[in-house]
Enzyme design. Structure first.
Site, short mmCIF file in Angstrom:
data_model
loop_
_atom_site.label_atom_id
_atom_site.label_comp_id
_atom_site.label_asym_id
_atom_site.label_seq_id
_atom_site.Cartn_x
_atom_site.Cartn_y
_atom_site.Cartn_z
N HIS A 56 -22.36 -19.96 -1.81
CA HIS A 56 -21.42 -19.23 -2.65
C HIS A 56 -21.49 -19.74 -4.07
O HIS A 56 -21.68 -20.92 -4.32
CB HIS A 56 -19.99 -19.31 -2.11
CG HIS A 56 -19.50 -20.69 -1.78
ND1 HIS A 56 -19.97 -21.41 -0.70
CD2 HIS A 56 -18.57 -21.48 -2.36
CE1 HIS A 56 -19.35 -22.58 -0.64
NE2 HIS A 56 -18.49 -22.65 -1.65
N ASP A 101 -11.01 -16.95 -4.96
CA ASP A 101 -10.83 -18.22 -4.26
C ASP A 101 -9.36 -18.36 -3.87
O ASP A 101 -8.47 -18.02 -4.66
CB ASP A 101 -11.26 -19.37 -5.19
CG ASP A 101 -11.44 -20.68 -4.45
OD1 ASP A 101 -12.58 -21.14 -4.32
OD2 ASP A 101 -10.42 -21.27 -4.02
N ILE A 102 -9.10 -18.85 -2.67
CA ILE A 102 -7.69 -18.96 -2.24
C ILE A 102 -6.99 -20.13 -2.92
O ILE A 102 -5.77 -20.25 -2.85
CB ILE A 102 -7.54 -19.09 -0.71
CG1 ILE A 102 -8.33 -20.28 -0.16
CG2 ILE A 102 -7.91 -17.80 -0.02
CD1 ILE A 102 -7.96 -20.62 1.28
N ASN A 148 -22.22 -25.68 -5.18
CA ASN A 148 -22.12 -26.98 -4.51
C ASN A 148 -23.03 -27.00 -3.30
O ASN A 148 -23.03 -26.06 -2.50
CB ASN A 148 -20.68 -27.24 -4.08
CG ASN A 148 -19.75 -27.43 -5.26
OD1 ASN A 148 -20.13 -28.05 -6.25
ND2 ASN A 148 -18.55 -26.88 -5.17
N HIS A 164 -19.36 -20.14 -7.43
CA HIS A 164 -18.03 -20.12 -8.06
C HIS A 164 -18.16 -19.55 -9.47
O HIS A 164 -18.96 -20.04 -10.27
CB HIS A 164 -17.45 -21.53 -8.18
CG HIS A 164 -17.09 -22.18 -6.89
ND1 HIS A 164 -15.83 -22.10 -6.34
CD2 HIS A 164 -17.82 -22.94 -6.04
CE1 HIS A 164 -15.81 -22.79 -5.20
NE2 HIS A 164 -16.99 -23.31 -5.00
N GLY A 219 -18.87 -31.61 -2.54
CA GLY A 219 -17.63 -31.02 -2.06
C GLY A 219 -17.82 -29.63 -1.49
O GLY A 219 -16.88 -28.83 -1.45
N GLN A 220 -19.04 -29.32 -1.01
CA GLN A 220 -19.25 -28.00 -0.38
C GLN A 220 -18.47 -27.96 0.92
O GLN A 220 -18.68 -28.80 1.80
CB GLN A 220 -20.74 -27.75 -0.10
CG GLN A 220 -20.99 -26.35 0.48
CD GLN A 220 -22.47 -26.03 0.70
OE1 GLN A 220 -23.32 -26.92 0.70
NE2 GLN A 220 -22.77 -24.75 0.90
#
Lengths: 118, 118
Positions: free
Chosen positions: A104, A34-35, A91, A106, A97-98
């Protein structure tokens, strides 16, 4: 198989059009960091095919759901956090908060996680 | 099929030995409200068979993984939160705060969720 979606950030990561720090890949999944990491380990595991969310993926392709979860576990093993434990978060929709509508998972760990989960 | 585990709280909910507020059931899954809810909707979806965590379930039974996710989505539809969005959380091990070692999917919604997820 679902088409690539032109404006999808994660489809562009799959094609290499957008760079990412890839940690694992299979024929059908990709795992990258994740960035904006929220813990020492924070990796996203995605199906390379475009599904909008977990329910859509589960409706479409049984084996691929399992592969995403197994790759998530493999990420935890690779990062040495499988024994201590890790959290998987999916999400769906704005209240969750998608931010990218390409399903994906997490994988978050390397620290004590708290409750509630956000 | 995995055996029931004598000291497992969720196996006891499956058999009816321990009460729970069940919201959905299929032949192989059960969905019931969390006794310590963290949002207006907070439901646990479990496989009736005993698997310790998401990776163990994914290793063992492809279709059942999908069924758990689809039932989680159905809970969100039933509670009227599918459109607004919801979060699915799978905890594995102590750092994630997994308190019952019978694989369960938290379905959480009915409010804006925050980041990080705990």
């Amino acid at each position: 198989m679902p088409e690539k979606v032109p404006d999808c950030l994660f489809c562009k990561i799959v094609t290499g059009e957008v760079p990412a720090t890839v940690v694992r890949a299979t024929e059908r999944t990709l795992a990258f960091r994740d960035i904006n990491p929220q813990a020492p380990t924070h990796v996203l595991v995605i199906p390379k095919e475009h599904y909008a969310n977990a329910a859509e993926l589960a409706s479409a392709a049984d084996a691929l759901v399992s592969e995403v979860l197994l790759e998530a576990h493999a990420v935890a093993v690779d990062d040495g956090i499988a024994e201590a434990g890790y959290r998987l978060v999916f999400n769906t929709g704005p209240n969750a908060g998608q931010t990218v509508d390409h399903m994906h998972c997490h994988v978050i760990g390397g620290r004590q996680m708290h409750w509630p989960p956000g």
